[in-house]
Design an enzyme around this catalytic site. Structure first.
Site, mmCIF file in Angstrom:
data_model
loop_
_atom_site.group_PDB
_atom_site.id
_atom_site.type_symbol
_atom_site.label_atom_id
_atom_site.label_comp_id
_atom_site.label_asym_id
_atom_site.label_seq_id
_atom_site.Cartn_x
_atom_site.Cartn_y
_atom_site.Cartn_z
ATOM 1 N N GLN A 1 94.827 24.660 3.230
ATOM 2 C CA GLN A 1 94.903 25.001 1.804
ATOM 3 C C GLN A 1 96.358 25.024 1.335
ATOM 4 O O GLN A 1 96.679 24.535 0.245
ATOM 5 C CB GLN A 1 94.262 26.363 1.581
ATOM 6 C CG GLN A 1 94.433 26.928 0.185
ATOM 7 C CD GLN A 1 93.786 28.279 0.031
ATOM 8 O OE1 GLN A 1 92.589 28.383 -0.197
ATOM 9 N NE2 GLN A 1 94.557 29.353 0.183
ATOM 10 N N VAL B 1 98.830 37.227 9.144
ATOM 11 C CA VAL B 1 98.852 38.627 9.550
ATOM 12 C C VAL B 1 97.623 38.889 10.405
ATOM 13 O O VAL B 1 96.506 38.474 10.064
ATOM 14 C CB VAL B 1 98.876 39.576 8.328
ATOM 15 C CG1 VAL B 1 98.859 41.030 8.762
ATOM 16 C CG2 VAL B 1 100.118 39.300 7.479
ATOM 17 N N GLY C 1 96.732 41.296 4.907
ATOM 18 C CA GLY C 1 97.277 39.958 4.725
ATOM 19 C C GLY C 1 97.654 39.701 3.280
ATOM 20 O O GLY C 1 98.754 39.219 2.979
ATOM 21 N N HIS C 2 96.751 40.031 2.366
ATOM 22 C CA HIS C 2 97.056 39.882 0.939
ATOM 23 C C HIS C 2 98.244 40.763 0.538
ATOM 24 O O HIS C 2 99.143 40.339 -0.194
ATOM 25 C CB HIS C 2 95.856 40.297 0.084
ATOM 26 C CG HIS C 2 94.634 39.468 0.277
ATOM 27 N ND1 HIS C 2 93.481 39.978 0.822
ATOM 28 C CD2 HIS C 2 94.367 38.173 -0.012
ATOM 29 C CE1 HIS C 2 92.559 39.037 0.854
ATOM 30 N NE2 HIS C 2 93.071 37.933 0.359
#
Length: 323
Positions: free
Chosen positions: A155, A178, A38-39
């Site tokens: 967020q 993801v 994901g990152h």
């Protein structure tokens, strides 16, 4: 050559000033480390948008609600740097806590409204910690773009509101959640799951997607959410903190699906708290419409496969496409 690492604001600003002199624009991807696909997808998106990309790694103590949770958060800086190197990230910024929050630090950034429900109601002070550290990272990097995942959708909205309200000259770019091939949203906390819990974990996403489909096809909101909560618990989760339908633009509660919304959930599986959300649109629009990259899965070093979205779901047609 490995990704360069800087640890002080002075070093960071020296590098950034050199990039600015050459006319480069800059993107930042804020993280707390323990990087997963994901990152890395955020970093890839940033590299497509900007000339230079800074990844930040800082385990922010101000956004944790317990000392035990902070202590348990994985610290994998060397492994993270190794993952970033082949992507071509230009800089890894790893400040320490004393640099970010010196002893006389006295300022908190608080964004009211959007921070008060959902995770904000169960994690008091969490979003103040997020807003404060992200504001500092924006100011320290001077970036033009910032990339955040939609998995932490509350967020994302909070940061957008902060940027708007404080006139911070940065564009916040959202990126799709993801997921593993079985639907589990990627999270650094997933490594805490036991093998038995990992087998149960994808049921959260599955229930959310089925519930979103039902709501989009006209199922009444409250009874449908009650059924979904029961399904999550029966799957093996021990507690559902919240399961709510909220407006996508403002996170206001929705009693009937008459505008774009998100179905949000936070639930405990053993000792691990997992969150997820699914876009929910009135029929006949698509529910949780994936990005154009759907189907382009990537395989991680541990052998698991990650995909940008779990499935296409065409409201009212009964047609589903699984990756």
């Amino acid at each position: 050559m490995s990704v360069p690492i800087v640890r002080t604001i002075a070093e960071l600003r020296t590098v950034v000033a050199g990039w600015r002199r050459s006319g480069a624009n800059i993107a930042v991807v804020p993280t707390m480390g323990a990087l997963h696909e994901g990152h890395l997808s955020l970093v890839r998106s940033a590299l497509q948008k900007a000339d230079r990309v800074i990844v930040t790694l800082f385990v922010n103590p101000k956004q944790f609600n317990s000392a035990a949770d902070l202590a348990a958060y994985p610290r994998t800086a060397n492994e993270d740097a190794a993952k970033l190197t082949p992507l071509g990230a230009h800089l890894l910024y790893v400040p320490d806590a004393t640099a970010m929050y010196p002893d006389d630090f006295a300022t908190t950034v608080s964004v009211s409204g959007v921070s008060e429900s959902l995770c904000g109601a169960f994690r008091p002070g969490h979003f103040d910690g997020v807003a404060t550290v992200v504001a500092k990272l924006f100011l320290q990097t001077g970036a033009d773009f910032a990339f955040f995942g939609e998995k932490d959708f509350q967020q994302l909205l909070l940061i957008r509101r902060m940027v708007r309200d404080l006139d911070i000259p940065i564009t916040v770019v959202p990126c799709p959640t993801v997921r593993e091939a079985d639907g589990l949203a990627l999270s650094s906390r997933n490594i805490r799951l036991s093998p038995a819990e990992r087998a149960v974990a994808p049921r959260l996403a599955s229930v959310l997607l089925d519930t979103a489909s039902g709501l989009s096809n006209g199922s009444p909101v409250l009874p449908t959410l009650a059924e979904a909560r029961a399904a999550i618990l029966s799957a093996g989760y021990r507690e559902v903190e919240y399961l709510e339908l909220r407006g996508e633009a403002d996170l206001q509660p929705i009693a009937s699906l008459d505008r774009p919304a998100r179905l949000f959930a936070a639930a405990w599986l053993g000792e691990t708290r997992l969150i997820d959300n699914v876009r929910t649109l009135p029929s006949p629009l698509l529910v949780d419409k994936p990005p154009s990259s759907i189907g382009h899965a990537s395989t991680r070093a541990d052998g698991h496969t990650a995909t940008p979205a779990l499935k296409d779901e065409l409201v009212g047609s009964g047609k589903r496409r699984y990756p």
